[in-house]
Design an enzyme around this catalytic site. Structure first.
Site, PDB file in Angstrom:
ATOM      1  N   HIS A 119      -5.290  63.028  67.795  1.00  0.00           N
ATOM      2  CA  HIS A 119      -4.587  64.304  67.738  1.00  0.00           C
ATOM      3  C   HIS A 119      -5.202  65.199  68.817  1.00  0.00           C
ATOM      4  CE1 HIS A 119      -3.459  68.256  66.082  1.00  0.00           C
ATOM      5  NE2 HIS A 119      -2.581  67.632  65.332  1.00  0.00           N
ATOM      6  N   ASP A 196     -12.347  61.963  62.057  1.00  0.00           N
ATOM      7  CA  ASP A 196     -11.273  62.905  61.776  1.00  0.00           C
ATOM      8  C   ASP A 196     -10.499  62.360  60.573  1.00  0.00           C
ATOM      9  OD1 ASP A 196      -8.920  64.312  61.578  1.00  0.00           O
ATOM     10  OD2 ASP A 196      -8.427  64.244  63.715  1.00  0.00           O
ATOM     11  N   GLN A 199      -5.943  62.854  57.839  1.00  0.00           N
ATOM     12  CA  GLN A 199      -4.894  62.083  57.169  1.00  0.00           C
ATOM     13  C   GLN A 199      -5.448  61.088  56.155  1.00  0.00           C
ATOM     14  OE1 GLN A 199      -1.866  62.898  57.452  1.00  0.00           O
ATOM     15  NE2 GLN A 199      -1.887  64.113  59.313  1.00  0.00           N
ATOM     16  N   LYS A 222      -3.497  69.662  53.974  1.00  0.00           N
ATOM     17  CA  LYS A 222      -2.878  68.331  53.994  1.00  0.00           C
ATOM     18  C   LYS A 222      -3.129  67.563  52.703  1.00  0.00           C
ATOM     19  CE  LYS A 222      -3.174  67.912  59.016  1.00  0.00           C
ATOM     20  NZ  LYS A 222      -1.831  68.003  59.568  1.00  0.00           N
ATOM     21  N   CYS A 360       1.631  66.015  68.361  1.00  0.00           N
ATOM     22  CA  CYS A 360       0.348  66.422  68.940  1.00  0.00           C
ATOM     23  C   CYS A 360      -0.464  65.234  69.431  1.00  0.00           C
ATOM     24  CB  CYS A 360      -0.506  67.228  67.961  1.00  0.00           C
ATOM     25  SG  CYS A 360       0.186  68.818  67.562  1.00  0.00           S
TER      26      CYS A 360
HETATM   27  C1  LIG Z   1      -5.374  63.441  62.556  1.00  0.00           C
HETATM   28  C2  LIG Z   1      -5.311  64.932  62.662  1.00  0.00           C
HETATM   29  N1  LIG Z   1      -6.323  65.604  63.238  1.00  0.00           N
HETATM   30  C3  LIG Z   1      -6.315  66.936  63.332  1.00  0.00           C
HETATM   31  C4  LIG Z   1      -5.276  67.696  62.852  1.00  0.00           C
HETATM   32  C5  LIG Z   1      -5.324  69.189  62.974  1.00  0.00           C
HETATM   33  O1  LIG Z   1      -5.413  69.766  61.717  1.00  0.00           O
HETATM   34  P1  LIG Z   1      -5.313  71.341  61.518  1.00  0.00           P
HETATM   35  O2  LIG Z   1      -4.094  71.778  62.258  1.00  0.00           O
HETATM   36  O3  LIG Z   1      -5.187  71.519  60.046  1.00  0.00           O
HETATM   37  O4  LIG Z   1      -6.559  71.936  62.069  1.00  0.00           O
HETATM   38  C6  LIG Z   1      -4.207  67.051  62.254  1.00  0.00           C
HETATM   39  C7  LIG Z   1      -3.043  67.817  61.772  1.00  0.00           C
HETATM   40  O5  LIG Z   1      -1.917  67.591  62.172  1.00  0.00           O
HETATM   41  C8  LIG Z   1      -4.227  65.636  62.153  1.00  0.00           C
HETATM   42  O6  LIG Z   1      -3.216  64.970  61.579  1.00  0.00           O
END
Ligand SMILES: Cc1ncc(COP(=O)(O)O)c(C=O)c1O
Lengths: 402, 145
Positions: A119, A196, A199, A222, A360
């Site tokens: 991401h 990370d 998910q 999430k 993203c």
């Molecule tokens: C794998 C992953 N990393 C990071 C993020 C970023 O999360 P947040 O927007 O809640 O900071 C997301 C959210 O879409 C994600 O799916």
């Protein structure tokens, strides 16, 4: 037994939108009544700032705030509540580690490893830091089935590798990455690893101490919690040494005009008035999740994911990206010759909420040579019935564009 | 399919998106103008020359949804061979069809009218205007140089 009808009734949004088929859970989840009421209750009955009050509601709120730290630690299987830093979400957690942990340790000629399916939140913070320090950003390659190349990864590890940061379950392709192997190989060379878990935190049977990662990050929103609050888990040996990057109230031991000494971790990372309602809401979220037998939830989600893959694969001219053997509930696909956005607009008219685009993860899409995908992501309130409706709509869209 | 969708995906749009006009990548034009929507991932390139204030040899290439591709195709056809001044007038005319505030002109341009459903799908408006935004911006700047 897992009863999806009963679970769905926990989420008031579906009372207001009875026809809504919400398949955009990887983006953000809906909130159960217990979490919404918990936040409302906080503002109505307990609202006060923490750390500084001598009166009842302030003392109560300070206590409740800290107790969420313990809940989060237990939920992740962390050794101690001190390992838990509250942040505004995954993004802030990663930026905090990049700036506070890695920046002072990274020198010109060093390298940082991420994967090809990050991401943007787990790419840009490291990229910026590498550029600033003259370090190299190395990227674990992925193949056309969206699997990471572990032997490629092994080769890129070196004495100069100062950090590895990888996504556990890819938000755009649904791949479940071999995070245990990645961590083990890194630790053989004493390289710290950030996972990370945005998910994976609720979709994986996880124990952070067994996983042994150095940092683990996720966002409450999430996993059915409020927006604007998240967690950074860190090992004590690192959190202890890290300097705060944001300064202000609530994070100090002593301040004079000449000198400031900081509070211990995790307080030193939580400067200023925190998202109290958010943290309280996260506490209710964890309470809600812990009402379930995790094994049963996982079994249900696995069944649902398999069912969806089976039904979607049966549609002609539909291509699923990633490896269909993965057991995550994120399915990314395209209909031949129909752009993902056109599909999403048609689905929206039938009250089916999906995501369309790059999610993203632009570099991953570029690697696969596609402008984007349609992403359906499932969670505990989704049913096989909803999968059937999705399938039916997709077929009628194909007919329209044929 | 409901009526709203039928309004958005008019035959004109489907035809242009399936068979876009002047859809070719060119190596040697004076200008290559990029139109990119970071949210959608839509990406087009416009190739053209400007001789004596006239937009010549205009073609385009790239990918995007049916709406954005059809819109680019129609724009290319309409602006080819036009003077910059006339091209900007055509752009202004197009916006009358997609901007919520503006009333639809009479008599209507059938191709432009196909995009007026952007008024009921505000989240798809950018698809309709992406190419026009870039092009009118470029031409305005060129003219003011
Ligand atoms: C794998 C992953 N990393 C990071 C993020 C970023 O999360 P947040 O927007 O809640 O900071 C997301 C959210 O879409 C994600 O799916």
């Amino acid at each position: 037994m897992f009863d999806v009808t009963k679970v769905k009734a926990d989420f008031p949004i579906f009372k207001h939108h009875p026809d809504l088929i919400y398949l955009d859970n990887a983006s953000t989840t809906q909130k159960p009544g217990a979490v919404i009421d918990g936040v409302k209750n906080f503002y109505e009955k307990e609202n006060a700032n923490i750390h500084r009050g001598f009166y009842k509601i302030a003392i109560e709120t300070s206590k409740n705030y800290q107790s969420v730290r313990t809940k989060a630690a237990n939920y992740l299987g962390a050794a101690d509540s001190k390992n838990i830093v509250f942040t505004s979400g995954t993004t802030e957690s990663i930026n905090l580690v990049a700036q506070s942990f890695l920046e002072p340790r990274l020198e010109a000629g060093d390298n940082v490893i991420i994967s090809a399916m990050e991401h943007h939140a787990n790419l840009i913070p490291w990229q910026m830091l590498c550029q600033k320090k003259g370090a190299e950003l190395r990227v674990i390659p992925m193949d056309q089935t969206a699997q990471l190349d572990l032997s490629g990864y092994k080769k890129m590890l070196s004495e100069k590798t100062k950090m590895i940061s990888v996504v556990h379950i890819s938000n755009s392709l649904g791949s479940v990455n071999p995070i245990e192997d990645i961590i083990e190989l890194a630790h053989e060379k004493d390289i710290p690893v950030l996972v990370d878990g945005a998910q994976s935190v609720m979709n994986y049977e996880m124990n952070i101490r067994n996983l042994d990662c150095d940092f683990f990050v996720f966002s409450a929103h999430k996993i059915f919690g409020p927006t604007g609050v998240g967690v950074l888990y860190g090992k004590e040996k690192w959190l202890k040494k890290m300097q705060p990057i944001q300064f202000g109230g609530d994070m100090i031991k002593e301040v004079s005009f000449e000198k400031t000494t900081f509070a211990d971790f995790p307080q030193k990372f939580e400067s200023g008035t925190q998202n109290l309602a958010g943290v309280i809401g996260l506490g209710h979220t964890i309470d809600y999740l812990e009402k379930f037998e995790k094994k049963e939830v996982m079994k249900y989600l696995e069944m649902l994911g398999k069912y969806a893959i089976e039904k979607l694969s049966a549609i002609e001219n539909l291509k699923i990206f990633g490896n269909s053997n993965h057991n995550s509930n994120i399915i990314s696909f395209n209909l031949k010759n129909i752009h993902p956005h056109d599909v999403a607009t048609f689905l929206a008219e039938e009250n089916i909420a999906v995501r369309a685009g790059q999610h993203c993860t632009q570099p991953a899409m570029d690697l696969l040579g596609i402008p984007g995908t349609i992403r359906a992501s499932f969670t505990i309130y989704n049913s096989t019935d909803e999968v059937d409706k999705l399938v039916k709509s997709l077929k009628s869209i194909q007919k329209f564009f044929a | 399919m409901n009526d709203r969708l039928r309004a958005l995906y008019k035959t004109v749009i489907l035809e242009h998106s399936n068979n876009p006009m002047y859809f070719e990548k060119k190596e040697v034009t004076q200008f290559v103008l990029k139109a990119h929507s970071p949210i959608c991932g839509d990406r087009f390139e416009f190739f053209f020359d400007i001789d004596d204030e006239v937009v010549n040899n205009l073609s385009f290439y790239g990918h995007g949804c049916a709406i954005s591709k059809a819109s680019a195709s129609i724009m290319v056809r309409k602006l080819r061979g036009q003077s910059i001044r006339k091209a900007l007038t055509i752009c202004a005319e197009f916006y009358n069809y997609v901007n919520i505030e503006s009333a639809l002109p009479e008599p209507m341009d059938e191709e432009f009218e196909a995009f007026s459903a952007a008024k009921i799908f505000p989240e798809r408006k950018k698809c309709a205007t992406l190419s026009w935004d870039e092009m009118s911006d470029f031409l305005t700047k060129y003219q003011n140089q």
